[in-house]
Structure formats: structure tokens, C-alpha cells
Design an enzyme around this catalytic site. Structure first.
Site, PDB file in Angstrom:
ATOM      1  N   ARG A  52       0.802  -1.222   0.000  1.00  0.00           N
ATOM      2  CA  ARG A  52       0.000   0.000   0.000  1.00  0.00           C
ATOM      3  C   ARG A  52       0.838   1.277   0.000  1.00  0.00           C
ATOM      4  NH1 ARG A  52      -3.590  -2.471   4.850  1.00  0.00           N
ATOM      5  NH2 ARG A  52      -1.693  -3.737   4.987  1.00  0.00           N
ATOM      6  N   LYS A  59       8.487  -1.624   3.834  1.00  0.00           N
ATOM      7  CA  LYS A  59       7.614  -0.834   4.705  1.00  0.00           C
ATOM      8  C   LYS A  59       8.252  -0.460   6.037  1.00  0.00           C
ATOM      9  CE  LYS A  59       3.581  -2.586   6.492  1.00  0.00           C
ATOM     10  NZ  LYS A  59       2.108  -2.645   6.602  1.00  0.00           N
ATOM     11  N   GLY A 116       1.662 -14.408   5.016  1.00  0.00           N
ATOM     12  CA  GLY A 116       0.733 -13.958   6.048  1.00  0.00           C
ATOM     13  C   GLY A 116       1.345 -13.923   7.437  1.00  0.00           C
ATOM     14  N   GLU A 194     -11.251  -9.968  10.085  1.00  0.00           N
ATOM     15  CA  GLU A 194     -10.557  -8.968   9.287  1.00  0.00           C
ATOM     16  C   GLU A 194     -11.586  -8.083   8.581  1.00  0.00           C
ATOM     17  OE1 GLU A 194      -7.001  -8.421   9.076  1.00  0.00           O
ATOM     18  OE2 GLU A 194      -7.546  -9.427  10.922  1.00  0.00           O
ATOM     19  N   ASN A 267       0.253   1.818   7.297  1.00  0.00           N
ATOM     20  CA  ASN A 267       0.078   1.013   6.086  1.00  0.00           C
ATOM     21  C   ASN A 267       0.099   1.858   4.819  1.00  0.00           C
ATOM     22  OD1 ASN A 267      -0.330  -1.515   7.435  1.00  0.00           O
ATOM     23  ND2 ASN A 267      -2.359  -0.784   8.002  1.00  0.00           N
ATOM     24  N   ASN A 426      41.307  25.590  -1.250  1.00  0.00           N
ATOM     25  CA  ASN A 426      41.832  24.430  -0.516  1.00  0.00           C
ATOM     26  C   ASN A 426      42.143  23.256  -1.426  1.00  0.00           C
ATOM     27  OD1 ASN A 426      39.068  24.215  -1.023  1.00  0.00           O
ATOM     28  ND2 ASN A 426      38.755  22.802   0.677  1.00  0.00           N
TER      29      ASN A 426
HETATM   30  C1  UD1 Z   1      -3.013  -6.861  10.829  1.00  0.00           C
HETATM   31  C2  UD1 Z   1      -4.076  -7.766  11.436  1.00  0.00           C
HETATM   32  C3  UD1 Z   1      -5.309  -6.934  11.790  1.00  0.00           C
HETATM   33  C4  UD1 Z   1      -4.895  -5.811  12.720  1.00  0.00           C
HETATM   34  C5  UD1 Z   1      -3.760  -4.979  12.125  1.00  0.00           C
HETATM   35  C6  UD1 Z   1      -3.250  -4.015  13.140  1.00  0.00           C
HETATM   36  C7  UD1 Z   1      -3.724  -9.917  10.334  1.00  0.00           C
HETATM   37  C8  UD1 Z   1      -4.262 -10.879   9.332  1.00  0.00           C
HETATM   38  N1  UD1 Z   1      -4.414  -8.780  10.484  1.00  0.00           N
HETATM   39  O1  UD1 Z   1      -3.512  -6.339   9.604  1.00  0.00           O
HETATM   40  O2  UD1 Z   1      -6.267  -7.743  12.416  1.00  0.00           O
HETATM   41  O3  UD1 Z   1      -6.019  -4.991  12.981  1.00  0.00           O
HETATM   42  O4  UD1 Z   1      -2.663  -5.832  11.743  1.00  0.00           O
HETATM   43  O5  UD1 Z   1      -2.269  -3.160  12.604  1.00  0.00           O
HETATM   44  O6  UD1 Z   1      -2.746 -10.201  10.965  1.00  0.00           O
HETATM   45  N2  UD1 Z   1       4.070  -9.446   7.995  1.00  0.00           N
HETATM   46  C9  UD1 Z   1       5.042 -10.423   7.992  1.00  0.00           C
HETATM   47  N3  UD1 Z   1       4.897 -11.503   7.182  1.00  0.00           N
HETATM   48  C10 UD1 Z   1       3.809 -11.677   6.387  1.00  0.00           C
HETATM   49  C11 UD1 Z   1       2.806 -10.677   6.401  1.00  0.00           C
HETATM   50  C12 UD1 Z   1       2.945  -9.577   7.228  1.00  0.00           C
HETATM   51  O7  UD1 Z   1       6.041 -10.311   8.698  1.00  0.00           O
HETATM   52  O8  UD1 Z   1       3.767 -12.686   5.688  1.00  0.00           O
HETATM   53  C13 UD1 Z   1       4.237  -8.263   8.862  1.00  0.00           C
HETATM   54  C14 UD1 Z   1       4.145  -6.948   8.117  1.00  0.00           C
HETATM   55  O9  UD1 Z   1       5.423  -6.540   7.643  1.00  0.00           O
HETATM   56  C15 UD1 Z   1       3.616  -6.004   9.177  1.00  0.00           C
HETATM   57  C16 UD1 Z   1       2.822  -6.920  10.106  1.00  0.00           C
HETATM   58  O10 UD1 Z   1       3.204  -8.243   9.797  1.00  0.00           O
HETATM   59  O11 UD1 Z   1       4.666  -5.398   9.896  1.00  0.00           O
HETATM   60  C17 UD1 Z   1       1.321  -6.769   9.906  1.00  0.00           C
HETATM   61  O12 UD1 Z   1       1.004  -7.067   8.553  1.00  0.00           O
HETATM   62  P1  UD1 Z   1       0.045  -6.145   7.715  1.00  0.00           P
HETATM   63  O13 UD1 Z   1      -0.022  -6.674   6.344  1.00  0.00           O
HETATM   64  O14 UD1 Z   1       0.395  -4.732   7.894  1.00  0.00           O
HETATM   65  O15 UD1 Z   1      -1.340  -6.456   8.457  1.00  0.00           O
HETATM   66  P2  UD1 Z   1      -2.613  -5.541   8.542  1.00  0.00           P
HETATM   67  O16 UD1 Z   1      -3.326  -5.579   7.246  1.00  0.00           O
HETATM   68  O17 UD1 Z   1      -2.240  -4.218   9.065  1.00  0.00           O
HETATM   69 CA    CA Z   2      -0.326  -3.115   9.351  1.00  0.00          CA
END
Ligand code: UD1
Ligand code: CA
Length: 499
Positions: A52, A59, A116, A194, A267, A426
Site C-alpha cells: 500500500r 515498509k 501472512g 478482518e 500502512n 583548498n
Molecule cells: C493486521 C491484522 C489486523 C490488525 C492490524 C493491526 C492480520 C491478518 N491482520 O492487519 O487484524 O487490525 O494488523 O495493525 O494479521 N508481515 C510479515 N509476514 C507476512 C505478512 C505480514 O512479517 O507474511 C508483517 C508486516 O510486515 C507487518 C505486520 O506483519 O509489519 C502486519 O502485517 P500487515 O499486512 O500490515 O497487516 P494488517 O493488514 O495491518
Molecule cells: Ca499493518
């Protein structure tokens, strides 16, 4: 423990009662110390790409408040457990993320393909095997504080839960997972939905999942294999562990923080701007509490590690960056950008100065529009003025260079006057050479000093001189062509042209 309690409740004269109570407390502390403490790790999910943000930069390396998102989260984590028990789960552009944060001493787990948040924890299984509990943080939510992490951990341990989530009520919960409690008064959680999967009714829930959790490691890994990726993104959602653990008759609870700001994530670029604003304002408020005047703080950009002593004044539109330190009773006027510099007491920085890696002693006056590059050391009470550029110089106490100069690779003594437009040459095309100007020397305007060269103590250089040879102490050097005056030249020329 029981024995100590009965002893302390026995009626004894005042002083003795306190002593007995103290002994009882000490005994309890000793027993507690011998009890095995839970082994707790922190895992920070930081492997995502950040689609995003539409960025080449991963990120978690995007900066808010002058530091990368992940640096903020690690900084909070290492105040809860030692860095050796902090594991950053990295994946997208992993080496870059590691290089930018390695100084923190945290450990790393590689999530080579990012399937995920649930998958992130799957790949961390081996690293976390030796722990009883793991606190899971999101690498993109930088406002979290050690205090809140500590509360969450304590709540989890007291509740003896398999999973504890940190939640908050947000006015605008859009985009976050919503928390479904078993009842409005219970700590127990039914599930997390979600945003994308939420029904219209569920979208009205304001209690959101922060993305911070504590898990009992044994229960987490006994059940994590039950996560499914049958959802819109074909990802394993860590949030689904709430339902999975409940189905396995494990306890899942939520602890709601009143500091909803702490859970905000970055995000999108707009969310990053909000986080940055929050951190900048918090920094300004802290400085004001500490006795610094900050006018129009919404326009000032002051990094977290900047220090300013009381009674200094920061005017609107000032940037103080990196490890900059400002002493007491200084005034930094508008539109100055100052990075990694040390400024003494009672210094005035006039508008529009740019400096990096400079040191300025007490009572100096800089600007307007001075540019101080790395290694500029400005002495006590010295003045640098309009459009003066300096690099790697020492300017002695009370010396002045007030107008339009370039001073690079120079050692300039005390009480020296540098005339307008003076240039230290210089660079000879191969190497940088030093100009020495001894105490109380006077350099006439528009002089060029071709280094290496030395102007002696108290010596004078005539205006517009090109100085290529050393000037002895107390001497006058003039290095320019003699002036020629041709009387009546103009009218003679005009007359010649008219013919
Ligand atoms: C996630 C939560 C959501 C919560 C929100 C809060 C899930 C499915 N959803 O959504 O319920 O309200 O955070 O901010 O968890 N990451 C990894 N590996 C992956 C995917 C993500 O390390 O395979 C890390 C990302 O870099 C990030 C964090 O996990 O730092 C959260 O992932 P992100 O995709 O931002 O989740 P949200 O959509 O914000
Ligand atoms: Ca997030």
C-alpha cells in the site's frame, strides 16, 4: 510464605512490627526469585512488502519521527526483554532491513516468502522453541510503549491464557481487524474478523485488534498447523489463531488499552504522516515540559534523540535532526536545518542556516544563511554571517567572517577578521590543502588564499589579494596588480569613435 504472614500479623510494638513486615516481604521476594520465571521472547513481524506504500523501500524502513518504523518497535521491545531475546521476522528485502537495524543487537528470523502473519510465526517456531511465552509485535506500529507491552504480558500471565491480544477502541476502525468478545463484560475473545471478511454489523465494532499479542509458545505451536489460507489473500492469518485456540479449548483473552494511539499502524503514506505528526508533537511537548520554548510546534521537525537545554527558543519552521544538541539560552531562528551538530550556550542561529556535523561554542552568532558542513568548529563568541560556507575549519574565539566567504580546511585563530568574499582555495585538483590564519590577522575583502599557505599573527592582507606565499607575523601582504589611472581616457576614446 504462610509462616511469614502469620508472624507479621501478630501484634507487636510499632517499630518491631515494621521490621517483621520487612522480613516477611524479603522472604516472599526470596521465594519469588527461586521460582522459575517464565522465559519470554519478543517476535516482531517485519517481513511484509508494504504494497500500500507503493515504494521501493520495505515498509518497516519507512521513517516517522526521524527513525524507521522497525527501529521504534525494536527500541520499545528491548526495554521489555534483553535484545538477545528479540527476534525480528524479516523477509521482503531482508538484508536491507537487517543492515538498518542490526545495531540494536536484535536477532533475525527469515520468512523467505511472505504468506501472512500466521506464516510469519510458523517460520519462527525453531527460534522460539526454548521460550514459554512470546510477545508478538507488528513492525509497522511504532508508537507502542514498553509500559503497554509490559501490561499486556502481565495480563496474559495472570489470566493464564494461551493467547492474549491487545485491543483498543478507535473512532475510525476502518481497515483493522475487529474483536468479537464472548460477552461485552468478559475478557474472553471469540474471534477476530478482518475488515475484508467482516459483515456490516461487525464493521460497526470499534474495538480493534492491534496486531500485538502474547502467546503461550506450547499452545501456539501445538495448534498453528490448523490455520487455513482459504481467504481472499490466500494468506495464513495470525488473527485466526483466536478461533483455532478456542476450538482447542484454550483460553483466549483481550486486554484493551486506553492509549489507542499506541496501536496505530503505518500502512499508507497518509498513515505514516499521522504517525510522524504524533511523534513530532510528542517530542515538542516533552521539550516544552523541560523548559524549552517552541513556537508554532506543528511546523518544527525535531528528531527523537535531539537534546535542548532549558530557556532556548526554537522559532517556527526549524528542523533539528539526528543527534543535535543545543545548550541553554540559545535562539534558533526560522528556516534553519541542523543535523548532528553541537551548539553551546547562548548561541544565536539566525534565519536560514544549514548545518551538519558542526560544533559551535558559547555565545557565537551564526547566519543568516550560513552553511556549515561537517567538521566546522566555531569558537566562543565568533560570528559567521550571510552566505558563508565552511567545511572542516576551526574558527577561533571572537573571530568574524560576516559576508560571502568559503572557508574550507582552515585553521583560523582568535580575533581574526575575514573580509567579505574571502576564499580559501583548498583544492589543487588532487588534494585538499590547509590554510592557517594566525591570531588577530586581518584578511582584506575579496582575498583568495591559495593553500597550503599561512598568514602570520597580526598580519594584514590587502583587499583583493591572491596570497600564494606565507605571510610573516605582523607583515602586510598585497597580492594584486597595481592600479593604473589614465587621465582623460574616456573622453579621448569617445572622440576617437566619433571620427
Ligand atoms: C493486521 C491484522 C489486523 C490488525 C492490524 C493491526 C492480520 C491478518 N491482520 O492487519 O487484524 O487490525 O494488523 O495493525 O494479521 N508481515 C510479515 N509476514 C507476512 C505478512 C505480514 O512479517 O507474511 C508483517 C508486516 O510486515 C507487518 C505486520 O506483519 O509489519 C502486519 O502485517 P500487515 O499486512 O500490515 O497487516 P494488517 O493488514 O495491518
Ligand atoms: Ca499493518
Amino acid at each position: 510464605m504462610k509462616k511469614a504472614k502469620s508472624k507479621s500479623s501478630r501484634p507487636v510494638p510499632g517499630g518491631r512490627k515494621i521490621a517483621v513486615q520487612k522480613m516477611a516481604e524479603q522472604k516472599i521476594a526470596a521465594v519469588m526469585a527461586r521460582m522459575p520465571q517464565p522465559r519470554i521472547a519478543i517476535a516482531i513481524m517485519a517481513a511484509g512488502k508494504g504494497t500500500r506504500l507503493k515504494s521501493q523501500l520495505p515498509k518497516v524502513l519507512h521513517e516517522v519521527g526521524g527513525k524507521a518504523l522497525l527501529e521504534h518497535v525494536i527500541a520499545a521491545a528491548v526495554r521489555v526483554v534483553p535484545a538477545a531475546h528479540v527476534y525480528a521476522i524479516i523477509g521482503h528485502d531482508a538484508e536491507r532491513v537487517r543492515a538498518a537495524t542490526e545495531y540494536t543487537g536484535s536477532k533475525y528470523v527469515l520468512q523467505a516468502d511472505q504468506r501472512g502473519t500466521g506464516h510469519a510465526l510458523m517460520v519462527a517456531q525453531e527460534a522460539l522453541a526454548g521460550y514459554d511465552h512470546v510477545i508478538v509485535l507488528s513492525g509497522d506500529a511504532p508508537l507502542i510503549t514498553p509500559e503497554t507491552i509490559g501490561h499486556l504480558r502481565n495480563f496474559h500471565l495472570e489470566e493464564q491464557a494461551a493467547m492474549t491480544l491487545l485491543t483498543a477502541d478507535l473512532d475510525n476502525p476502518t481497515g483493522y481487524g475487529r474483536v468479537l468478545r464472548t460477552s461485552s463484560r468478559s475478557a474472553e475473545v471469540q474471534a477476530i474478523v478482518e475488515e475484508k471478511a467482516a459483515s456490516a454489523a461487525q464493521k460497526k465494532i470499534h474495538e480493534i485488534n492491534s496486531g500485538f499479542y502474547v502467546f503461550a509458545v506450547k499452545e501456539l505451536y501445538a495448534n498453528i498447523g490448523k490455520l487455513s489460507n482459504a481467504n481472499v489473500h490466500s494468506e495464513y492469518y495470525l488473527t485466526d489463531m483466536a478461533e483455532v485456540l478456542r476450538a482447542a479449548r484454550q483460553r483466549v483473552v483481550a486486554w484493551k488499552t486506553a492509549n489507542a494511539n499506541e496501536v496505530l499502524g503505518g500502512n499508507t503514506r497518509a498513515e505514516l504522516a499521522d504517525l510522524d505528526h504524533y511523534l513530532r508533537m510528542a517530542k515538542c511537548r516533552q521539550l516544552m515540559d523541560d523548559g524549552v520554548t517552541v513556537f508554532y510546534p506543528a511546523t518544527c521537525v525535531i528528531d527523537a534523540d535531539v537534546q535542548i537545554a532549558p530557556d532556548s527558543v526554537i522559532e517556527p519552521y526549524v528542523q533539528l535532526l539526528g543527534k543535535t544538541r543545543v545548550g541553554t539560552a540559545c535562539r534558533v531562528r526560522s528556516y534553519s536545518v541542523i543535523r548532528d551538530s553541537e551548539i553551546g550556550d547562548g548561541v544565536i542561529i539566525r534565519p536560514g542556516c544549514v548545518m551538519e556535523g558542526a560544533r559551535i561554542a558559547n555565545g557565537a552568532v551564526i547566519g543568516p544563511y550560513s552553511h556549515l558542513r561537517p567538521g566546522s568548529e566555531i569558537g566562543e563568541g565568533a560570528h559567521l554571517g550571510n552566505f558563508v560556507e565552511t567545511k572542516k575549519i576551526k574558527l577561533g574565539r571572537g573571530s568574524k567572517a560576516n559576508h560571502l566567504s568559503y572557508l574550507g580546511d582552515a585553521e583560523i585563530g582568535a580575533g581574526v577578521n575575514i573580509g567579505a568574499g574571502t576564499i580559501t582555495c583548498n583544492y589543487d585538483g588532487i588534494r585538499k590543502n590547509t590554510t592557517v590564519i594566525a591570531d588577530h590577522a586581518f584578511i582584506g575583502s575579496d582575498s583568495t588564499l591559495v593553500a597550503p599557505v599561512r598568514v602570520g599573527k597580526g598580519a594584514y592582507v590587502g583587499a583583493a589579494s591572491c596570497i600564494t606565499d606565507d605571510v610573516p607575523d605582523d607583515a602586510l601582504a598585497i597580492g594584486r596588480a597595481r592600479q593604473v589611472v589614465k587621465e582623460g581616457w574616456v573622453s579621448a576614446r569617445k572622440a576617437a569613435k566619433a571620427k
